[in-house]
Design a protein around this motif. Structure first.
Motif, short mmCIF file in Angstrom:
data_model
loop_
_atom_site.label_atom_id
_atom_site.label_comp_id
_atom_site.label_asym_id
_atom_site.label_seq_id
_atom_site.Cartn_x
_atom_site.Cartn_y
_atom_site.Cartn_z
N LYS A 32 77.52 -3.29 -53.12
CA LYS A 32 76.97 -3.77 -51.35
C LYS A 32 76.05 -4.61 -51.19
O LYS A 32 76.28 -5.66 -50.83
CB LYS A 32 78.75 -3.22 -51.01
CG LYS A 32 78.41 -3.99 -49.49
CD LYS A 32 80.00 -4.47 -48.93
CE LYS A 32 79.78 -5.73 -47.97
NZ LYS A 32 80.68 -4.81 -47.19
N LEU A 55 74.54 -8.62 -50.18
CA LEU A 55 74.18 -8.61 -49.16
C LEU A 55 73.18 -9.25 -48.52
O LEU A 55 72.95 -10.13 -48.33
CB LEU A 55 74.50 -7.78 -48.26
CG LEU A 55 76.32 -7.28 -47.74
CD1 LEU A 55 76.63 -6.57 -46.56
CD2 LEU A 55 77.03 -8.70 -46.97
N LEU A 87 74.17 -11.78 -40.58
CA LEU A 87 74.40 -10.69 -41.51
C LEU A 87 74.51 -9.22 -39.80
O LEU A 87 75.31 -7.82 -39.35
CB LEU A 87 73.57 -9.26 -42.42
CG LEU A 87 73.88 -10.05 -43.83
CD1 LEU A 87 72.94 -9.78 -44.79
CD2 LEU A 87 75.10 -9.79 -43.71
N ALA A 97 71.57 -5.30 -43.83
CA ALA A 97 72.77 -5.28 -45.16
C ALA A 97 73.30 -3.80 -45.43
O ALA A 97 74.10 -3.39 -45.37
CB ALA A 97 72.19 -5.92 -46.14
#
Ligand code: T4K
Length: 390
Positions: free
Chosen positions: A24, A28, A44, A241
């Motif tokens: 993930k 991101l 973000l 992120a």
């Protein structure tokens, strides 16, 4: 004969980062790279702020570069000057942040059961120059919030908290993040919630949040209008992120930490002079710091235990020894400070912080406990002249 082969072939670190989802994180980061928006209040960072505020039930989360800059901005926004009361039993960043801004840290003692500020000691340290209290929820154990609030109210002092260790922690039924004028968090890689480097100011005070946001970005309103003095406290999209990638793993991480904590408590119980600092069941805990206390009646010294753990590749730490009043520049400024800090002096010679998180499992904790047992038994035999376990 002592077996000189370390119990672990690879080092077991305290503070090993927990990574819930590297996939993930990469996804991101790729998004940020293709947007070509890497810092300065990016999407973000905004998403992370919203998730943190929601998780803590707090009105405002202002993401900051790291916990230390968050402290500095919070101290500025709170308008602290003159003297501020602070524990010496904390990471040096808490105290340095005050002095960095020209504020004099005045050390108060701790309660040996919580390792957080003792409100009576705080009262004794108040002078005409005192403007505030900077309390710490050490090891994620909540400071005595009601008593500190009462002292601050009675003496018209501003109360802020260093909650660097206390993400996901409550004081009874209220989440840490909602106390004092504001609280600061650290999202450093070694922390329960890891954003590589990162931190935040959380507050329910609209004005405090507005000023913190301005100061985080040099005091800018719009593109070319500066309204107050400020600094660069902005969080990057890469840190955000990592934070967002880890958010989904927090509940599992608490389970892992809890199982490790329970295994240490079970293993250490019955070993003379050793105990794991208890967690008060009235509060939610993140179980991030396993604090072993080597008490006066332990046959082995704290440093013998640390040396034996390290020889076996268990890289435990004697956080936060020596206490801040014994480090520069505070040591030279007030060499006698320790006389008023008996519990800080005593506790700082007793602590060993043990590895936890995803870096260690319950079987490995069994081996760590065996090392502790063998070290204690060897010390007993050494004192009594016996040979067992030598
Ligand atoms: N207030 C309190 C109460 C704090 O404890 C802290 C920070 C702050 C304020 C300030 O927040 P930040 O400005 O840091 O956000 C480490 C951390 O760097 C520091 O964040 C933390 N407290 C402190 C308790 O621990 P050191 O000097 O002990 O770091 P170091 O390099 O010795 O690493 C600690 C352990 O973690 C080692 O065993 C190695 C391991 N590690 C570390 C990193 C970064 C890894 O295995 N991987 C890694 O990526 O301060």
């Amino acid at each position: 004969m002592r077996n000189d082969t370390p119990a672990f072939s690879e080092p077991l670190h305290v503070g090993r980062p927990n990574l819930a989802s590297p996939e993930k994180f990469i996804e991101l980061v790729n998004g940020a790279l293709s947007r070509k928006w890497l810092s300065n209040d990016g999407p973000l960072v905004r998403e992370l702020e919203a998730q943190v505020a929601n998780y803590l039930g707090v009105k405002h989360c202002v993401a900051i570069t790291n916990g230390t800059i968050a402290l500095e901005i919070a101290i500025k926004v709170a308008g602290l000057t003159g003297e501020v009361i602070v524990p010496s039993w904390t990471f040096i960043a808490t105290v340095h942040a005050l002095r960095w801004l020209g504020v004099t840290p005045v050390f108060a003692d701790i309660d040996p059961e919580t390792h957080c500020l003792d409100p009576e000691s705080v009262r004794r340290k108040i002078t005409d120059r005192t403007t505030g209290i900077l309390a710490v929820h050490l090891w994620g154990r909540p400071a005595p919030v009601a008593e500190l609030e009462a002292v601050a109210r009675e003496r018209s002092l501003t109360l802020i908290y260093d909650a660097a260790h206390a993400f996901g922690v409550s004081a009874e039924d209220k989440m840490i993040g909602n106390f004092g004028k504001a609280e600061i968090l650290s999202f450093h890689a070694t922390k329960f919630f890891n954003a590589i480097e990162g931190g935040a100011i959380v507050t329910n005070d609209d004005e405090f949040a507005t000023r913190a946001r301005l100061m985080r970005n040099f005091g800018f309103v719009g593109e070319d209008h500066v309204v107050i003095e400020g600094t660069n406290g902005k969080m990057s999209e890469i840190s955000a992120a990592m934070g967002l990638a880890n958010f989904g793993g927090l509940a599992d991480l608490i389970d892992v930490n809890r199982a490790n904590y329970d295994a240490y408590v079970r293993g250490v119980s019955g070993l003379p002079g050793l105990r794991v600092l208890e967690i008060d069941a009235r509060h939610l805990s993140n179980y991030q710091y396993v604090v072993l206390l080597v008490e006066e009646d332990c046959p082995a010294t704290r440093d013998d235990i640390l040396a034996e753990l390290r020889r076996n590749n268990v890289l435990a730490r004697r956080y936060f020894w020596p206490a801040c009043h014994r480090m520069e520049p505070y040591k030279s400024l007030d060499p006698e400070a320790g006389a008023d800090l008996p519990e800080t002096e005593r506790i700082s010679d007793q602590v060993v912080v043990l590895p936890t998180g995803t870096a260690v499992n319950v079987d490995e904790i069994g081996v760590i406990v065996d090392i502790l047992r063998n070290t204690v038994e060897a010390s007993v035999n050494h004192r009594t002249g016996g040979t067992d376990g030598a």
